[in-house]
Design a protein around this motif. Structure first.
Motif, PDB file in Angstrom:
ATOM      1  N   GLU A  26      34.852 -74.367 -81.137  1.00  0.00           N
ATOM      2  CA  GLU A  26      34.266 -74.227 -79.696  1.00  0.00           C
ATOM      3  C   GLU A  26      33.685 -75.547 -79.377  1.00  0.00           C
ATOM      4  N   ASP A  27      33.068 -76.487 -80.244  1.00  0.00           N
ATOM      5  CA  ASP A  27      32.629 -77.834 -79.933  1.00  0.00           C
ATOM      6  C   ASP A  27      33.577 -78.870 -79.594  1.00  0.00           C
ATOM      7  N   LEU A  28      34.822 -78.578 -80.022  1.00  0.00           N
ATOM      8  CA  LEU A  28      36.056 -79.431 -79.660  1.00  0.00           C
ATOM      9  C   LEU A  28      36.249 -79.255 -78.104  1.00  0.00           C
ATOM     10  N   LEU A  29      36.056 -78.206 -77.452  1.00  0.00           N
ATOM     11  CA  LEU A  29      36.318 -78.100 -76.235  1.00  0.00           C
ATOM     12  C   LEU A  29      36.296 -79.120 -75.173  1.00  0.00           C
ATOM     13  N   PRO A  30      35.248 -79.864 -75.232  1.00  0.00           N
ATOM     14  CA  PRO A  30      35.125 -80.876 -74.186  1.00  0.00           C
ATOM     15  C   PRO A  30      36.264 -82.059 -74.474  1.00  0.00           C
ATOM     16  N   GLU A  31      36.964 -82.118 -75.520  1.00  0.00           N
ATOM     17  CA  GLU A  31      38.026 -83.149 -75.918  1.00  0.00           C
ATOM     18  C   GLU A  31      39.191 -82.506 -75.548  1.00  0.00           C
ATOM     19  N   LEU A  32      39.363 -81.343 -74.923  1.00  0.00           N
ATOM     20  CA  LEU A  32      40.563 -80.560 -74.706  1.00  0.00           C
ATOM     21  C   LEU A  32      40.843 -80.182 -73.227  1.00  0.00           C
ATOM     22  N   ASP A  33      42.092 -80.552 -72.962  1.00  0.00           N
ATOM     23  CA  ASP A  33      42.581 -79.787 -71.746  1.00  0.00           C
ATOM     24  C   ASP A  33      43.403 -78.624 -71.798  1.00  0.00           C
ATOM     25  N   MET A  34      43.572 -78.013 -72.834  1.00  0.00           N
ATOM     26  CA  MET A  34      44.132 -76.523 -73.070  1.00  0.00           C
ATOM     27  C   MET A  34      44.018 -76.181 -74.228  1.00  0.00           C
TER      28      MET A  34
END
Ligand code: DX5
Ligand code: ZN
Length: 218
Positions: free
Chosen positions: A124-132
């Protein structure tokens, strides 16, 4: 966000790849290119040289799904070649944050793929690094498999996690998506849909894509 349909060419005729992509182009938003290396999954499809050739003829942006080992080493080249989106498997990446950042730096959208049994919570904490986030609804490696209902709760939880983190993050459903399953996927929170056999088994590919979009938007 509007629904996106990204047909997978895995079950298309590889001898006529340009024509097969042209057949979906008016109706589809992206073309989903399944790269497989015979190591991460028990199947071998295509790699960068064919992706580069396809990019020259495709009217659609390429949505590359890398089912390969060592994506940290190989994935950036797909972004540098011009893929709109490059998705790697979290199960295969040594440094997913660094890899996601390198994909974005190369101008692509960074996607993280989860196999059916891989939970979203640890990432979940990786979400800001992702576009999809790509959630697989079949075990990776082959098209034409049965949709795994088991993953729908994970789709819901992923949608909730994206809402908590904000940002425009696509939630892609990949595997066994068809007229029979797409509505449940949309209800669970997916907004990008990969469909391989549901499109390429149809006589009229364009119509199949339009029908899937209409069902997903209901
Ligand atoms: C499977 C691939 C999927 C597959 C989808 O490993 O990642 O994209 O091609 O094909 P269908 O829609 O036939 O399950
Ligand atoms: Zn795929």
């Amino acid at each position: 966000m509007a629904v996106q349909i990204s047909p997978s060419i895995l079950n298309s005729d590889f001898a006529r790849l340009a024509d097969e992509v042209a057949a979906i182009s008016p109706a589809a938003d992206w073309v989903h290119v399944d790269v497989m290396d015979n190591h991460f999954v028990p199947n071998l499809t295509l790699g960068l040289p064919i992706v580069e050739s396809l990019m020259r003829v495709s009217e659609l942006p390429l949505d590359c799904h890398l089912m390969i080992e060592d994506p940290d080493r190989w994935a950036p080249a797909y972004a540098e070649a011009g893929a709109r989106s490059v998705t790697f498997h979290v199960e295969a990446a040594a440094a997913p944050i660094r890899l996601a950042r390198s994909l974005r730096a190369a101008g692509a959208r960074a996607g993280l793929a989860l196999k059916p049994a891989t939970p979203i919570e640890p990432y979940e904490d990786l979400l800001p690094e992702l576009d999809m986030v790509l959630i697989m609804s079949v075990e990776p490696g082959f098209g034409g498999q049965r949709f795994l209902e088991t993953v729908l709760p994970k789709v819901r939880r992923t949608r909730e996690a994206i809402a908590r983190h904000g940002g425009q993050i696509w939630l892609q459903m990949d595997g066994g998506v068809s007229a029979e399953t797409i509505e449940r996927c949309a209800d669970a929170g997916a907004d990008v849909f990969v469909a391989g056999s549901a499109v390429y088994a149809a006589e009229d590919r364009d119509r199949a894509v339009r029908e899937l979009r209409a069902l997903a938007e209901k």
